[in-house]
Scaffold this motif. Structure first.
Motif, PDB file in Angstrom:
ATOM      1  N   ARG A 258      -5.527 -15.149  31.755  1.00  0.00           N
ATOM      2  CA  ARG A 258      -5.477 -14.638  30.386  1.00  0.00           C
ATOM      3  C   ARG A 258      -6.783 -13.916  30.084  1.00  0.00           C
ATOM      4  N   LEU A 259      -6.670 -12.648  29.769  1.00  0.00           N
ATOM      5  CA  LEU A 259      -7.825 -11.850  29.388  1.00  0.00           C
ATOM      6  C   LEU A 259      -7.962 -11.815  27.877  1.00  0.00           C
ATOM      7  N   SER A 260      -9.212 -11.757  27.420  1.00  0.00           N
ATOM      8  CA  SER A 260      -9.501 -11.630  25.992  1.00  0.00           C
ATOM      9  C   SER A 260     -10.469 -10.489  25.790  1.00  0.00           C
ATOM     10  N   CYS A 261     -10.412  -9.872  24.633  1.00  0.00           N
ATOM     11  CA  CYS A 261     -11.343  -8.793  24.308  1.00  0.00           C
ATOM     12  C   CYS A 261     -11.560  -8.799  22.804  1.00  0.00           C
ATOM     13  N   ALA A 262     -12.800  -9.040  22.402  1.00  0.00           N
ATOM     14  CA  ALA A 262     -13.136  -9.141  20.990  1.00  0.00           C
ATOM     15  C   ALA A 262     -13.967  -7.940  20.555  1.00  0.00           C
ATOM     16  N   ALA A 263     -13.567  -7.339  19.451  1.00  0.00           N
ATOM     17  CA  ALA A 263     -14.317  -6.232  18.863  1.00  0.00           C
ATOM     18  C   ALA A 263     -15.245  -6.769  17.794  1.00  0.00           C
ATOM     19  N   SER A 264     -16.469  -6.245  17.794  1.00  0.00           N
ATOM     20  CA  SER A 264     -17.447  -6.682  16.800  1.00  0.00           C
ATOM     21  C   SER A 264     -18.289  -5.500  16.354  1.00  0.00           C
ATOM     22  N   GLY A 265     -18.964  -5.679  15.222  1.00  0.00           N
ATOM     23  CA  GLY A 265     -19.800  -4.609  14.695  1.00  0.00           C
ATOM     24  C   GLY A 265     -19.291  -4.128  13.360  1.00  0.00           C
ATOM     25  N   SER A 266     -19.567  -2.848  13.082  1.00  0.00           N
ATOM     26  CA  SER A 266     -19.182  -2.256  11.810  1.00  0.00           C
ATOM     27  C   SER A 266     -17.713  -1.849  11.855  1.00  0.00           C
ATOM     28  N   ILE A 267     -16.849  -2.745  11.382  1.00  0.00           N
ATOM     29  CA  ILE A 267     -15.400  -2.538  11.484  1.00  0.00           C
ATOM     30  C   ILE A 267     -14.751  -2.674  10.118  1.00  0.00           C
ATOM     31  N   PHE A 268     -14.004  -1.639   9.745  1.00  0.00           N
ATOM     32  CA  PHE A 268     -13.172  -1.725   8.543  1.00  0.00           C
ATOM     33  C   PHE A 268     -11.795  -2.248   8.924  1.00  0.00           C
ATOM     34  N   ARG A 269     -11.226  -1.693   9.992  1.00  0.00           N
ATOM     35  CA  ARG A 269      -9.923  -2.136  10.484  1.00  0.00           C
ATOM     36  C   ARG A 269      -9.765  -1.701  11.938  1.00  0.00           C
ATOM     37  N   VAL A 270      -9.128  -2.540  12.723  1.00  0.00           N
ATOM     38  CA  VAL A 270      -8.806  -2.188  14.106  1.00  0.00           C
ATOM     39  C   VAL A 270      -7.346  -1.783  14.175  1.00  0.00           C
ATOM     40  N   HIS A 271      -7.094  -0.620  14.689  1.00  0.00           N
ATOM     41  CA  HIS A 271      -5.715  -0.119  14.791  1.00  0.00           C
ATOM     42  C   HIS A 271      -5.172  -0.426  16.185  1.00  0.00           C
ATOM     43  N   ASP A 272      -4.737   0.562  16.928  1.00  0.00           N
ATOM     44  CA  ASP A 272      -4.168   0.311  18.247  1.00  0.00           C
ATOM     45  C   ASP A 272      -5.194  -0.337  19.172  1.00  0.00           C
ATOM     46  N   MET A 273      -4.708  -1.274  19.976  1.00  0.00           N
ATOM     47  CA  MET A 273      -5.509  -1.884  21.033  1.00  0.00           C
ATOM     48  C   MET A 273      -4.711  -1.811  22.323  1.00  0.00           C
ATOM     49  N   ALA A 274      -5.419  -1.866  23.437  1.00  0.00           N
ATOM     50  CA  ALA A 274      -4.707  -1.707  24.707  1.00  0.00           C
ATOM     51  C   ALA A 274      -5.521  -2.285  25.849  1.00  0.00           C
ATOM     52  N   TRP A 275      -4.836  -2.480  26.949  1.00  0.00           N
ATOM     53  CA  TRP A 275      -5.469  -2.826  28.216  1.00  0.00           C
ATOM     54  C   TRP A 275      -5.128  -1.745  29.235  1.00  0.00           C
ATOM     55  N   TYR A 276      -6.147  -1.330  29.966  1.00  0.00           N
ATOM     56  CA  TYR A 276      -6.010  -0.420  31.088  1.00  0.00           C
ATOM     57  C   TYR A 276      -6.547  -1.141  32.321  1.00  0.00           C
ATOM     58  N   ARG A 277      -6.234  -0.574  33.481  1.00  0.00           N
ATOM     59  CA  ARG A 277      -6.818  -1.118  34.709  1.00  0.00           C
ATOM     60  C   ARG A 277      -7.077   0.000  35.698  1.00  0.00           C
ATOM     61  N   GLN A 278      -8.029  -0.252  36.570  1.00  0.00           N
ATOM     62  CA  GLN A 278      -8.361   0.721  37.610  1.00  0.00           C
ATOM     63  C   GLN A 278      -8.590  -0.018  38.911  1.00  0.00           C
ATOM     64  N   ALA A 279      -7.738   0.265  39.879  1.00  0.00           N
ATOM     65  CA  ALA A 279      -7.872  -0.308  41.209  1.00  0.00           C
ATOM     66  C   ALA A 279      -8.759   0.603  42.050  1.00  0.00           C
TER      67      ALA A 279
ATOM     68  N   ALA B   6      -7.375 -11.372  12.568  1.00  0.00           N
ATOM     69  CA  ALA B   6      -8.482 -12.021  11.863  1.00  0.00           C
ATOM     70  C   ALA B   6      -9.746 -12.049  12.721  1.00  0.00           C
ATOM     71  N   ARG B   7      -9.550 -12.078  14.023  1.00  0.00           N
ATOM     72  CA  ARG B   7     -10.684 -12.118  14.964  1.00  0.00           C
ATOM     73  C   ARG B   7     -10.915 -10.783  15.665  1.00  0.00           C
ATOM     74  N   ASN B   8     -10.130  -9.757  15.310  1.00  0.00           N
ATOM     75  CA  ASN B   8     -10.257  -8.441  15.975  1.00  0.00           C
ATOM     76  C   ASN B   8     -10.234  -8.591  17.493  1.00  0.00           C
ATOM     77  N   THR B   9      -9.321  -9.399  17.959  1.00  0.00           N
ATOM     78  CA  THR B   9      -9.258  -9.737  19.375  1.00  0.00           C
ATOM     79  C   THR B   9      -7.884  -9.415  19.943  1.00  0.00           C
ATOM     80  N   VAL B  10      -7.883  -8.883  21.149  1.00  0.00           N
ATOM     81  CA  VAL B  10      -6.642  -8.615  21.877  1.00  0.00           C
ATOM     82  C   VAL B  10      -6.633  -9.466  23.140  1.00  0.00           C
ATOM     83  N   TYR B  11      -5.438  -9.913  23.509  1.00  0.00           N
ATOM     84  CA  TYR B  11      -5.262 -10.766  24.677  1.00  0.00           C
ATOM     85  C   TYR B  11      -4.280 -10.118  25.647  1.00  0.00           C
ATOM     86  N   LEU B  12      -4.402 -10.493  26.907  1.00  0.00           N
ATOM     87  CA  LEU B  12      -3.417 -10.098  27.909  1.00  0.00           C
ATOM     88  C   LEU B  12      -3.112 -11.325  28.763  1.00  0.00           C
TER      89      LEU B  12
END
Length: 119
Positions: free
Chosen positions: A18-39, A73-79
């Protein structure tokens, strides 16, 4: 704005991570989030996306095995990655479209987290 990804590691084929990714800093709202990968030796590819309203989309190669979700609420995306195989070995990057003020938007990337699947 910073995106901090975590949760990568070494797992045997058939296992889960399970991957997690949290956004922090000067944020009004987080819109689209995504996961990419590069082999190694390959271009970066889209794995999964999730909108602010939690609509999701997946690459054909991960449909039925991976699940993207978010906690606004946590500006976090999971995979959640299940039934992993060696083709899933890659560096995974999170992405977020962030609204910093009413009129300012920006695209931000996490630092990448390595996922290695052994046979």
């Amino acid at each position: 704005v910073q995106l901090q990804a975590s949760g990568g590691g070494l797992v045997q084929a058939g296992g889960s991570l399970r991957l997690s990714c949290a956004a922090s800093g000067s944020i009004f709202r987080v819109h689209d989030m995504a996961w990419y990968r590069q082999a190694p030796g390959k271009l970066r590819e889209l794995v999964a996306t999730i909108t602010g309203g939690s609509s999701t989309n997946y690459a054909d190669s991960v449909k039925g095995r991976f699940t993207i979700s978010r906690d606004n609420a946590r500006n976090t995306v999971y995979l959640q990655m299940n039934s992993l195989n060696t083709d899933d070995t890659a560096v995974y990057y999170c992405y977020a479209r962030v609204q910093r003020t009413v009129q300012r938007f920006g695209d931000f990337w996490g630092q990448g987290t390595q996922v290695t699947v052994s046979s």
